[in-house]
Design an enzyme around this catalytic site. Sequence first.
Site, PDB file in Angstrom:
ATOM      1  N   HIS A 149       0.829  -1.208   0.000  1.00 34.59           N
ATOM      2  CA  HIS A 149       0.000   0.000   0.000  1.00 34.59           C
ATOM      3  C   HIS A 149       0.862   1.257   0.000  1.00 34.59           C
ATOM      4  CE1 HIS A 149      -3.597  -2.379   1.727  1.00 34.59           C
ATOM      5  NE2 HIS A 149      -3.700  -2.243   0.438  1.00 34.59           N
ATOM      6  N   ARG A 201      -7.788  -2.498 -15.175  1.00 35.86           N
ATOM      7  CA  ARG A 201      -7.667  -3.743 -14.407  1.00 35.86           C
ATOM      8  C   ARG A 201      -8.601  -3.666 -13.195  1.00 35.86           C
ATOM      9  NH1 ARG A 201      -2.172  -2.061 -15.211  1.00 35.86           N
ATOM     10  NH2 ARG A 201      -1.089  -3.316 -16.785  1.00 35.86           N
ATOM     11  N   ARG A 252     -11.555  -4.594 -18.283  1.00 38.29           N
ATOM     12  CA  ARG A 252     -11.288  -6.033 -18.258  1.00 38.29           C
ATOM     13  C   ARG A 252     -11.973  -6.656 -17.047  1.00 38.29           C
ATOM     14  NH1 ARG A 252      -5.191  -8.002 -17.636  1.00 38.29           N
ATOM     15  NH2 ARG A 252      -5.588  -7.449 -15.472  1.00 38.29           N
ATOM     16  N   GLU A 271      -3.487 -13.860 -24.692  1.00 40.25           N
ATOM     17  CA  GLU A 271      -2.328 -13.958 -23.802  1.00 40.25           C
ATOM     18  C   GLU A 271      -1.917 -15.407 -23.525  1.00 40.25           C
ATOM     19  OE1 GLU A 271      -3.327 -12.093 -20.060  1.00 40.25           O
ATOM     20  OE2 GLU A 271      -5.439 -12.628 -20.281  1.00 40.25           O
ATOM     21  N   ASN A 304       2.867  -9.734 -21.698  1.00 43.66           N
ATOM     22  CA  ASN A 304       3.551 -10.255 -20.505  1.00 43.66           C
ATOM     23  C   ASN A 304       3.340 -11.759 -20.369  1.00 43.66           C
ATOM     24  OD1 ASN A 304       3.947  -7.556 -20.197  1.00 43.66           O
ATOM     25  ND2 ASN A 304       2.905  -7.362 -18.245  1.00 43.66           N
ATOM     26  N   ASP A 305       2.064 -12.171 -20.291  1.00 36.57           N
ATOM     27  CA  ASP A 305       1.772 -13.590 -20.139  1.00 36.57           C
ATOM     28  C   ASP A 305       2.038 -14.359 -21.424  1.00 36.57           C
ATOM     29  OD1 ASP A 305       1.158 -13.823 -17.485  1.00 36.57           O
ATOM     30  OD2 ASP A 305      -0.984 -13.479 -17.735  1.00 36.57           O
ATOM     31  N   ARG A 338       9.185 -15.246 -15.535  1.00 38.72           N
ATOM     32  CA  ARG A 338      10.129 -14.119 -15.499  1.00 38.72           C
ATOM     33  C   ARG A 338      10.434 -13.650 -14.084  1.00 38.72           C
ATOM     34  NH1 ARG A 338       6.998  -8.675 -17.223  1.00 38.72           N
ATOM     35  NH2 ARG A 338       5.074  -8.991 -16.099  1.00 38.72           N
ATOM     36  N   CYS A 368      -1.341  -4.391 -25.096  1.00 40.52           N
ATOM     37  CA  CYS A 368      -1.425  -3.732 -23.788  1.00 40.52           C
ATOM     38  C   CYS A 368      -0.397  -4.233 -22.779  1.00 40.52           C
ATOM     39  CB  CYS A 368      -2.834  -3.898 -23.196  1.00 40.52           C
ATOM     40  SG  CYS A 368      -3.252  -5.586 -22.767  1.00 40.52           S
TER      41      CYS A 368
END
Length: 576
Positions: free
Chosen positions: A189, A297, A333, A432, A455-456, A466, A503
Amino acid sequence: MIKGIGASSGIAMGKAFVIPTWEWDFPEEMINVTDLAKEFERLYNGIRSSKDELEHIKNDIVEVVGKESSHIFDAHLAILEDPVFMSEVEAVIQRQYKAAEVAVKEVIDKFVQMFDLIDDEYMKERAVDIKDVGNRLLKHLLGDVEPAEPLTDELHILVTKELTPSQMGRLDPNQVLGIVTMLGGMNSHVSIMSRALSIPYVLGLEGKLIRPIHTGDFLIIDGEEGSVYVNPDEETIRKYQEKKQNLLKLREHLQTLAHLPSVTKDGHEVQLAANINTVFETKDAIKYGASGVGLFRTEVLFMDRETLPSEEEQFQVYKQAAEQVGGNSLVIRTLDIGGDKQLDYYQLDDEENPALGYRAIRISLDMKDLFRTQLRAILRAGIFGKVKLMYPMISSVLELRRANELLEEAKAELEAAGIPYLHHIEVGIMIEVPSAALIADLLAKEVDFFSIGTNDLVQYILAVDRMNEKVAHLYEPYHPAVMRLLKHIVDSAQRAGISVSVCGELAGDPNALPIWLGLGITQLSVSVQSILHVKQQLLVSDMEACKQLLAKIMECTTSEEIKAILQETRRDRLSV
């Protein structure tokens, strides 16, 4: 120089102000059985005072860090209201005749130790929240006030072992040049709040200091590299003064590009949208000239709380985002949890390989009520802007059709209730996983758009985690296999006449821009911080030349060859 972890970018230079680790003094004697009622009353009064204080902090910081980030303190309030926590504390008081503060300390330590033992970074970071709440309650029970913020009017770099969200919420961002902590996590946080406040932050120095940092030491911190210099020499100071000035000049220059059209040298328009986690980030996205939000997200809305967000709560957040981006697109999403993203109130089973397990659309299709609730909220928000819907981790046509069936059910429920909603919402999917990439031609017939999550996708194509330091060097987004599959995805979308965007992190890498332009992609969605860097490259790029370059890249046999071509091309563009 000490190497830590950069959690919030930027360079800070100034004197350290150290907040010492706070130690509490606890009574050792047991309480008398006749004082049990009095001890419970002290406990309940302390909880009430702590909750009141948290509400005040939340209200005070909402204008600074935004409404979404201020919800961090809802999670703290929920801990104080948690029946398991309360029953544990009450049991220690009643059965062991211990003072309320001793009982609270024992229970807090027990929960923190339990969370620390879980092999999950997210859960470890939640232990900080539990400690924060516990210290707040102990403060009211003991009548002590811990040093929550520096008692100085001078500009300073804050140094402490571990900073809590409560302490962060009370800091004056106009006085704090930067933050250094021994402990902490990238997704804690405090890290989220420091990025929202644009305060450079380096963490993870525990065990790396030759000697402790003292108040008055001169520090340089580089939030990008994760470096901390303690009492550096004049040459290092001069170097970083120059670097800081160059960084400021670059930011000023980039800001002048914000409202220029995103057009290549040969006249091709490319939409640069933003990836966001919270509504608060839409302000910066617009400031940097984003053409909307290409990836919202939504899982952040579900995390750091005790219960699922209601349909109304989700609707208000999505509506606010739609209104803030104006006439631009907002791609929402659906919930993407599992793997490294867990919910406190819904414990997923441990899995041998969570990256290949129960996550994303698989959970949504299984938990249909949760999914329909989110779909209804998105559909309702759709009438307030150009809202689009996107499913994560689709791996087959059947999954897509099942998701769309639930979407139709959500529409029917809203229709029956007489609630206004967007009837013809555009539906897209994340590409992805390799199966989706390989059947992109089939999927393209059933959706309005693709968004490539690099990324995925790269991780799955190369079978490389990774985040695993033993194999991370094998994570190579410029691998020829990745290039070939990207081309297949884009060709499939273009043949079907649907739009395709990118993205993932590779979309925000200026070196990769010629690949996207060469593929004919005219929509990129990148982190807010990357928008202007990509735009700077875009304005000096030539799409037709990039198409010729792509043909050359497709003939390469190694990622090193591809990277060498891209780096040379970037140098040529910048020298023009």
